[in-house]
Write a protein that holds these residues in place. Structure first.
Motif, PDB file in Angstrom:
ATOM      1  N   TYR A  25       0.849  -1.197   0.000  1.00 28.93           N
ATOM      2  CA  TYR A  25       0.000   0.000   0.000  1.00 28.93           C
ATOM      3  C   TYR A  25       0.879   1.239   0.000  1.00 28.93           C
ATOM      4  CZ  TYR A  25      -2.873   3.734   2.060  1.00 28.93           C
ATOM      5  OH  TYR A  25      -3.480   4.932   2.316  1.00 28.93           O
ATOM      6  N   ASP A  26       1.849   1.247   0.912  1.00 28.55           N
ATOM      7  CA  ASP A  26       2.766   2.384   0.986  1.00 28.55           C
ATOM      8  C   ASP A  26       3.525   2.575  -0.321  1.00 28.55           C
ATOM      9  OD1 ASP A  26       1.953   2.720   3.569  1.00 28.55           O
ATOM     10  OD2 ASP A  26       3.796   1.987   4.499  1.00 28.55           O
ATOM     11  N   PHE A  27       4.036   1.474  -0.879  1.00 28.35           N
ATOM     12  CA  PHE A  27       4.875   1.562  -2.070  1.00 28.35           C
ATOM     13  C   PHE A  27       4.055   1.970  -3.293  1.00 28.35           C
ATOM     14  CE2 PHE A  27       8.205  -0.023  -5.032  1.00 28.35           C
ATOM     15  CZ  PHE A  27       9.313   0.526  -4.410  1.00 28.35           C
ATOM     16  N   PHE A  28       2.833   1.427  -3.405  1.00 27.07           N
ATOM     17  CA  PHE A  28       2.000   1.735  -4.563  1.00 27.07           C
ATOM     18  C   PHE A  28       1.405   3.132  -4.502  1.00 27.07           C
ATOM     19  CE2 PHE A  28       1.359  -3.010  -5.287  1.00 27.07           C
ATOM     20  CZ  PHE A  28       2.217  -3.025  -6.368  1.00 27.07           C
ATOM     21  N   LEU A  29       1.212   3.646  -3.287  1.00 29.19           N
ATOM     22  CA  LEU A  29       0.764   5.036  -3.191  1.00 29.19           C
ATOM     23  C   LEU A  29       1.706   5.937  -3.981  1.00 29.19           C
ATOM     24  CD1 LEU A  29      -0.276   5.732   0.515  1.00 29.19           C
ATOM     25  CD2 LEU A  29      -1.748   5.658  -1.505  1.00 29.19           C
ATOM     26  N   TYR A  30       2.985   5.665  -3.838  1.00 28.84           N
ATOM     27  CA  TYR A  30       3.976   6.483  -4.538  1.00 28.84           C
ATOM     28  C   TYR A  30       3.817   6.320  -6.047  1.00 28.84           C
ATOM     29  CZ  TYR A  30       8.321   8.988  -5.299  1.00 28.84           C
ATOM     30  OH  TYR A  30       9.242   9.925  -5.681  1.00 28.84           O
TER      31      TYR A  30
END
Length: 441
Positions: A25-30
């Motif tokens: 989730y954190d990585f794909f937000l970027y």
């Protein structure tokens, strides 16, 4: 004892799934923000194409940091244990993501804003670099005999679940706010929500047990002093093979998850909401079909499922951009949803499959470093290469040719997977001590 072991395996698998979901989730937000927001907020002085290249370039920096994270966390995962190492990786990722939501933009800090963005992306990359390989190893080493494919798929399911969550939050935020408000401050909300999610993940991870295989290993001998040295000295062929196995799915996935959002909006003039909905639908199918493919892999062989999936993935690589170029929303929606099942077919079994290439003593390091190098060469540079190829040629055919070549590499790598490597872990009962060959290094 068997009942307690099964309960522990289930706890670990769900904790791994939730933890990797949060990390992705954190990585794909970027990735989503890089496609839709960062070019405007951090690189507004550039023309749209150059801004997109710069934005995807900062995304690539995170992938450059992932092998470093694999080395660092792999070292401690093989030296002091899988569980505590995964707790730290989750913390680093969560802190980096939250700070992105607090960054000043170009209008406030100028070029310094982009520098800070890159630093936070490096923190994300280091955290994720130690996550997926370790989560797969921990879950797989807890799994019951004959079900390592299914249990090893749980951390892999965090990829579509994280993508699904990130895009739903972005879609909800952008739908509730005006375009001006979303670009001004609304894009920060999904990043700041990471604080809550990381708290949940830490609670779950602190309640799981260490891998039985790892505990048995350290009872018999001390862990390797420098695991990465053993990997590079004695298992470099397995590293190269793992890269070949993973790179195709990674490249096609990042075209599907990230590049299409930018390309479809700017070049085909599709709406951002429509494209996000397509990605969300594909991610939902990816998530739903992952345990099915993994279960079939446990029954028929992970190698067979992965090889068949690699053939279908090659077809998808050829078709994805020509179908987007039609501008036919019905056709695009059906194709994007179907691509979720295609990506799942190669993604679900690849964690357990590639982890089986490495012995217990250096499994965290070997799996993490090889997987992250593959993700860099496949997913990390693909959106940047795609944007650059399009800028140079003015045609998506060059991108299709690139994707086809990368997918073909993974198909060849799948065909040469030794059956004994692919099946070896399935023949070991959960928690069985490492063999002499495993601990000799």
């Amino acid at each position: 004892m068997d009942t307690d072991r099964r309960k522990a395996a289930r706890r670990v698998s769900w904790a791994a799934f939730i933890g990797t979901t949060i990390e992705w989730y954190d990585f794909f937000l970027y990735g989503t923000a890089a496609a839709l927001v960062f070019n405007k907020q951090f690189f507004p002085a550039m023309d749209p194409v150059a801004g997109s290249i710069a934005s995807f370039g900062t995304m690539t920096v995170g992938f450059l940091a992932r092998p470093l994270g694999g080395i660092i966390f792999g070292h401690f995962g093989d030296r002091i244990g899988r569980r505590n190492t995964l707790v730290v990786s989750l913390l680093i990722m969560g802190i980096g993501t939250t700070l992105i939501g607090l960054l000043p933009t170009y209008s406030t800090l100028g070029v310094g804003a982009a520098v800070l963005l890159v630093l936070m992306r490096v923190a994300q990359g280091i955290g994720l670099g130690g996550e997926l390989g370790g989560a797969v190893v921990l879950t797989m080493e807890h799994a019951p005999k004959g079900r390592r494919g299914l249990f090893g798929a749980f951390p892999m399911m965090g990829t579509p679940a994280g993508m699904l969550t990130a895009n739903l939050v972005f879609l909800g935020t952008s739908s509730l706010l005006s375009e001006e408000s979303f670009l001004s401050w609304g894009w920060r909300v999904p990043f700041l929500l990471s604080v809550v999610l990381v708290g949940v993940g830490l609670y779950l991870r602190l309640r799981i047990e260490e891998s039985p295989a790892y505990e048995n290993l350290v009872e018999r001998r001390k862990p390797a002093r420098l695991p990465i040295a053993v990997v590079l000295r004695d298992h470099w062929r397995q590293v190269i093979h793992t890269i070949g196995v993973v790179v195709g799915n990674s490249a096609v996935s990042y075209i599907f998850m990230v590049y299409i959002l930018n390309y479809g909006e700017t070049e085909v003039h599709l709406s951002r909401t429509f494209l996000l909905m397509c990605v969300i639908g594909g991610a939902a199918v990816w998530l739903a079909t992952a345990p099915i493919w993994a279960h079939i892999g446990d029954r028929r062989g992970l190698r067979a499922i992965f090889t068949g999936g690699s053939v279908v993935l090659l077809v998808g690589a050829v078709a994805i951009l020509p179908i987007i170029n039609t501008g036919n929303t019905a056709l695009i929606a059906v194709f994007m949803v179907a691509m979720g099942a295609v990506l799942s077919m190669t993604h679900a079994p690849q964690g357990t499959l590639t982890a089986s290439f490495f012995p217990v003593a250096i499994r965290y390091s070997g799996t993490s470093v090889a997987y992250q190098l593959a993700s860099l060469l496949g997913g990390g540079i693909t959106p940047l290469i795609a944007a650059s190829l399009f800028a140079a040629s003015g045609s998506s055919l060059s991108i299709t040719g690139y994707l086809t070549a990368v997918a073909a590499i993974s198909l060849v790598a799948a065909l040469v997977i030794p059956r004994n490597d692919a099946e070896r872990l399935g023949d070991l009962p959960a928690g069985q001590p490492a063999s002499p060959a495993d601990i000799a290094k």
